[in-house]
Enzyme design. Sequence first.
Site: not given
Ligand code: UT7
Length: 323
Positions: A113, A250, A280
């Site tokens: 990225c 980004h 992204n």
């Molecule tokens: O470009 C390179 C750099 N990349 C990034 O900058 C990405 C950085 N990370 C992020 O943007 C975020 O961490 C995400 C958008 C990927 C995830 O958001 P989050 O607020 O960190 O969520 P999380 O990973 O803590 O997940 C929260 C919950 C989980 O369920 P439990 O464990 O709380 O029951 C996940 O399983 O959301 C669940 N989850 C989803 N639910 C519905 C994960 N993906 C999804 C989804 N739809 N697509």
Amino acid sequence: MIRSVVRGMGAALPRRIMKNADFEGMVETSDEWIAQRTGIRQRHIAADDETTASLGEAAARAALDDAGLTPDDIDLIVLATSTPNNTFPATAVEIQNRLGMHHGFAFDLQAVCSGFVYAVTTADLYIRGGLAKRVLVIGSETFSRILDWSDRSTCVLFGDGAGAMVLEAGEGAGSIADRGVLAASLRSDGTHKDKLYVDGGPSTTGTVGHLRMEGREVFKHAVGMITDVIEATFSAAGITAEDLDWFVPHQANKRIIDASAKKLGIAEQKVVVTVDLHGNTSAASVPLALSAAVADGRIQKGDLVLLEAMGGGFTWGAVLLRW
Ligand code: UT7
């Protein structure tokens, strides 16, 4: 002194738009979850006939048109991509050929990225070192090809597209008032390689592999890394956040963008956001956002613009330039 001045910008997006709701029958997710957690509302997905090379070529042609130049005027093509058409030859060389360019040289640069920020910095050094006068800097990606479409934690986040910039050697006085690239700061740290990677490759599995990410872990590091590298760039240039006209980060997650801008004291109205429209797009995200802000007249000649990116590796970096 020689400065690398922006002469043109262009963009290209696949024809097909995929909305958040289109995922609802495929994986357990919702428009609401995706929009709230990431700010993404839609992304473009490449059809079979749309590739990193074809999108890169289209963005390059648009940037050349914007610059009033032809491929004959270009000495070097630097393509930032992690999704090349083939393992080799470099997709940059394929784009060079598609443009009918049989002089100069072209190569790919791989920093995920952060690719476009690395590529602008690289092109600036070629120009200031006297090896090139005009460089096409392209970010082009087809991440849809390396996604695991059954993994909801990654497949909803990424999209395809390309953006391109023409950089040209110009004269500067060596001050912050000059047009062109003014300062840059690049970083990488491989201790984080397992937090965002592709589980295949020519030298390991012999396959292309799929993208894997520990999103929460990446998120935890992102804001600190982004703000550190930007502060280093500010101090190298002797400016503060108040001096900026535009912040073009980004586009991975609106929450990361907002938190970084807040921590740095960059006013909300100076931040260019396209993550809602493109998702992204990795190395294409910064030039796509730049192209949007140039096309709608926000970024004007003389504006002070800060680019920033962070991604797999980890790699991260920032570039300060005057438009
Ligand atoms: O470009 C390179 C750099 N990349 C990034 O900058 C990405 C950085 N990370 C992020 O943007 C975020 O961490 C995400 C958008 C990927 C995830 O958001 P989050 O607020 O960190 O969520 P999380 O990973 O803590 O997940 C929260 C919950 C989980 O369920 P439990 O464990 O709380 O029951 C996940 O399983 O959301 C669940 N989850 C989803 N639910 C519905 C994960 N993906 C999804 C989804 N739809 N697509």
